[in-house]
Design an enzyme around this catalytic site. Structure first.
Site, PDB file in Angstrom:
ATOM      1  N   SER A 156     125.158  68.919 108.793  1.00 33.18           N
ATOM      2  CA  SER A 156     124.658  67.944 107.991  1.00 33.18           C
ATOM      3  C   SER A 156     123.298  68.298 107.378  1.00 33.18           C
ATOM      4  O   SER A 156     123.289  69.286 106.725  1.00 33.18           O
ATOM      5  CB  SER A 156     124.365  66.776 109.004  1.00 33.18           C
ATOM      6  OG  SER A 156     123.848  65.446 108.215  1.00 33.18           O
ATOM      7  N   ARG A 226     118.934  52.335 111.863  1.00 29.19           N
ATOM      8  CA  ARG A 226     119.932  53.074 112.841  1.00 29.19           C
ATOM      9  C   ARG A 226     121.336  52.468 112.728  1.00 29.19           C
ATOM     10  O   ARG A 226     122.366  53.284 112.703  1.00 29.19           O
ATOM     11  CB  ARG A 226     119.402  53.040 114.248  1.00 29.19           C
ATOM     12  CG  ARG A 226     120.055  54.071 115.143  1.00 29.19           C
ATOM     13  CD  ARG A 226     120.106  55.438 114.748  1.00 29.19           C
ATOM     14  NE  ARG A 226     120.748  56.149 115.725  1.00 29.19           N
ATOM     15  CZ  ARG A 226     120.767  57.671 115.486  1.00 29.19           C
ATOM     16  NH1 ARG A 226     120.823  58.129 114.216  1.00 29.19           N
ATOM     17  NH2 ARG A 226     121.319  58.443 116.382  1.00 29.19           N
ATOM     18  N   ASP A 321     134.901  62.443 106.862  1.00 28.85           N
ATOM     19  CA  ASP A 321     133.752  62.175 106.549  1.00 28.85           C
ATOM     20  C   ASP A 321     133.376  61.816 105.247  1.00 28.85           C
ATOM     21  O   ASP A 321     133.639  62.545 104.209  1.00 28.85           O
ATOM     22  CB  ASP A 321     133.028  63.755 106.919  1.00 28.85           C
ATOM     23  CG  ASP A 321     131.648  63.764 106.676  1.00 28.85           C
ATOM     24  OD1 ASP A 321     130.995  62.637 106.260  1.00 28.85           O
ATOM     25  OD2 ASP A 321     130.620  64.895 106.857  1.00 28.85           O
ATOM     26  N   HIS A 354     131.512  61.524 109.767  1.00 24.22           N
ATOM     27  CA  HIS A 354     130.584  62.610 109.765  1.00 24.22           C
ATOM     28  C   HIS A 354     130.133  63.125 111.109  1.00 24.22           C
ATOM     29  O   HIS A 354     129.715  64.077 111.199  1.00 24.22           O
ATOM     30  CB  HIS A 354     129.140  61.951 109.012  1.00 24.22           C
ATOM     31  CG  HIS A 354     128.318  62.903 108.800  1.00 24.22           C
ATOM     32  ND1 HIS A 354     128.271  64.048 107.818  1.00 24.22           N
ATOM     33  CD2 HIS A 354     126.934  62.711 109.034  1.00 24.22           C
ATOM     34  CE1 HIS A 354     127.386  64.688 108.004  1.00 24.22           C
ATOM     35  NE2 HIS A 354     126.171  63.838 108.777  1.00 24.22           N
ATOM     36  N   ASP A 355     129.955  62.228 112.123  1.00 27.31           N
ATOM     37  CA  ASP A 355     129.667  62.477 113.449  1.00 27.31           C
ATOM     38  C   ASP A 355     130.554  63.760 113.997  1.00 27.31           C
ATOM     39  O   ASP A 355     130.250  64.389 115.141  1.00 27.31           O
ATOM     40  CB  ASP A 355     129.782  61.408 114.549  1.00 27.31           C
ATOM     41  CG  ASP A 355     128.484  60.697 114.583  1.00 27.31           C
ATOM     42  OD1 ASP A 355     127.444  61.199 114.018  1.00 27.31           O
ATOM     43  OD2 ASP A 355     128.539  59.611 115.331  1.00 27.31           O
TER      44      ASP A 355
END
Lengths: 381, 203
Positions: A156, A226, A321, A354-355
């Site tokens: 990232s 968040r 992602d 994405h994680d």
């Protein structure tokens, strides 16, 4: 406390280093004096040829692997990949992880005391960019006696730092490993960041960034930021898989308390974020993301921007992602092969969004491990 | 260093030292690795299959995971000295387009494919009325990845239509051996065909 697993680097202690040579920043600002906090794992060989720099992402830190105390519930953020016998094998490599300037995990940032006032910097902390981080990491490398990294690795925003390293210091790294990254953010990505920032900036407890002086913090804004971030780090598939439309307690209460499991998850993520993360840091990090665009200096021509690069590069992307989609990684790959550079690219099938770059996905582990063997060969004289 | 397969040796003989090479459908990367060692060639392998990409990564060749059917548009014209398509032509959706693309991004192309004109294939189809299955073409008709099979004559006709000049060709048997009699009747006896070609000079 469960015992520390044998494939962990074990108990680690962060180190702290003060730099008194002023750092001129991309923004035009200057940091006269600053500290970097970092961790190292493994041992630097006598030729200093086996050093790996791991760069962290938006909310990450220098705590990549291992535990700070035996009572720690969780290890560092890349424990799956860094440790003895793991993809980034600490029996073979000397791994360095640095907390970025502007962070809230120990390196100088908005919550640190401003030497001019003795009070926290707050909004007076200068804007830092990916280039500035690379510059500060280069100074750390000088201090550690590392003239050249065997590899600079990151996922990232960390991957963007690896790319910037390859551009700014072509002679100082053998390999760049760029995971789930992009050569710049899309308008959609910047838009998400802007909503997150607005949540913080408009929180009455933000006090123009001087909330430390008021003994408060913009909890509500940071929580919303968040929650929004987490939605974009996951894929629709993994959300369906993890939560579906499952209802807490099995029945609807017709009120605004948590009804669905996904709401519970987001609230939990938000709760655990406030208290450990600083709102000014969140603003800075998202801006560093937005501003990252190495091709900006070459009229949008990424191939021209990457012309100085000499490092061999591994680029990895994950199918689900959508925040940094595989097509964005391919832009980096194209610019590298346009320059006749050694580059490898693989797309890992994963539902995590994405994680995924944080997860121990077997094919991902295998690819990284294989590539690290290539890095290792190049460390031998 | 010694290649297990003679078709790889033939390809290597065709490649000039220090060439830039793109290997389309590069499998486990053996050919690229061999060309790097035998000819100091550099470049990339393209492969879609996860397992083979993993093998390439272990081997340490430059591998780019991609779908050949999506074309080579991300490669600029004239990027390579040689573009190789080894035993993959018959498995792509648009062989004619891919040939054109090969000669856009590379100066010369090298193609190898299983010859559907081999006598055994003709015999199985002609005498038994069944789709051929052989060591070079081991799949059943319903599960074969080979969707565009052709003979030597077919390939040469396509080259003529596409204004492609064939520079060299060879045939080998299923064990990739060269034999004298294969040269006499290549379209009947050759199991694997190898061609080196380039775009015809404009008049």
């Amino acid at each position: 406390m469960t015992p520390i697993p044998p494939d962990s680097v074990g108990l680690v202690t962060p180190a702290r280093l003060r730099f008194s040579e002023p750092l001129a920043l991309t923004s035009g600002g200057i940091l006269a004096d600053y500290e970097l906090v970092y961790e190292t794992y493994g041992e630097l060989n006598s030729a200093a040829s086996n050093a790996i720099l791991v760069c962290h992402a938006l909310s990450g830190s220098h705590h990549v692997a291992g535990y700070h105390s035996v009572s720690d519930k969780r290890p560092g953020w890349w424990e799956h990949h860094v440790g003895p016998g793991k993809s980034i094998d600490t029996d073979r490599f000397f791994v360095v992880a640095c907390n970025n300037l502007g962070s809230c995990y120990g390196s100088t940032g908005p919550a640190s005391p401003n030497p001019a006032t003795g009070r926290p910097y707050g909004p007076d902390f200068p804007m830092v960019t990916v280039r500035d981080w690379v510059e500060s990491q280069a100074r750390l490398a000088d201090h550690l006696g590392i003239a050249r990294w065997a590899a600079v690795v990151g996922g990232s925003l960390g991957g963007m730092q690896a790319l910037q390293w390859a551009i700014d210091y072509p002679e100082r790294l053998g390999h760049a490993i760029i995971i789930a990254a992009a050569p710049k953010l899309t308008a959609q990505n910047i838009a998400f960041n802007e909503v997150a920032r607005q949540a913080i900036l408009t929180d009455p407890d933000f006090h123009d960034g001087r909330f430390y002086d008021h003994g408060t913090e913009p909890r509500r804004g940071l929580r919303i930021a968040r929650m929004l971030g987490h939605i974009t780090y996951l894929s629709e598939d993994i959300m369906r898989e993890k939560f579906g439309r499952d209802i807490r307690g099995g029945k609807l209460n017709f009120d605004y308390q948590v009804a669905f499991e996904v709401e519970s998850y987001l609230r939990h993520q938000a709760d655990s974020f406030v208290g450990r993360f600083d709102a000014n840091t969140y603003l800075l990090m998202t801006k560093a993301l937005d501003y990252f665009d190495p091709a900006g200096a070459t009229d949008g021509d990424l191939s021209a921007a990457l012309a100085p690069v000499k490092a061999d590069t591994l680029v990895l992307a994950f199918t689900s992602d959508w925040r940094f989609a595989p097509a964005r990684s391919r832009e980096i790959v194209k610019a590298l092969h346009d320059n006749d550079l050694n580059v490898s690219y693989a797309e890992v099938t994963a539902s995590h969004g994405h994680d995924a770059f944080l997860m121990p996905i077997p094919r991902y582990v295998d690819l990284l491990k294989s590539y690290m063997n290539r890095v290792l060969k190049d460390t031998r004289p | 260093m010694t290649p297990a397969r003679s078709d790889f040796r033939i390809i290597s003989d065709w490649i000039k030292p220090g060439s830039r090479v793109l290997d389309l459908g590069c499998g486990d990367g053996t050919l690229l690795d061999y060309l790097a060692q035998s000819k100091g060639a550099s470049g990339y392998g393209l492969e879609i299959d996860d397992v083979r990409v993993g093998e390439c990564m272990r081997r340490g060749v430059n591998i780019i995971q991609t779908d050949l059917d999506a074309g080579l548009s991300e490669f600029d014209a004239g990027s390579f000295d040689f573009v190789i398509l080894s035993l993959t032509l018959q498995a792509v959706k648009y062989p004619d387009r891919l040939l054109r693309e090969m000669l856009r991004v590379g100066t010369e192309g090298i193609v190898t494919f299983p010859n559907f004109g081999h006598w055994r294939a003709r015999w199985q189809l002609g005498a038994h009325g069944r789709m051929p299955v052989s060591q070079a073409l081991p799949h059943q008709w319903y599960d074969t990845p080979n969707i565009h099979l052709c003979t030597l004559h077919d390939f040469e006709r396509l080259c003529a239509r596409e204004a492609i000049t064939i520079l060299e060709s060879q045939v080998v048997d299923h064990a990739h051996r060269q034999k004298l009699w294969l040269r006499l009747f290549p379209n009947l006896l050759g199991e694997i065909a190898l061609y080196r070609f380039r775009r015809a000079e404009l008049p």
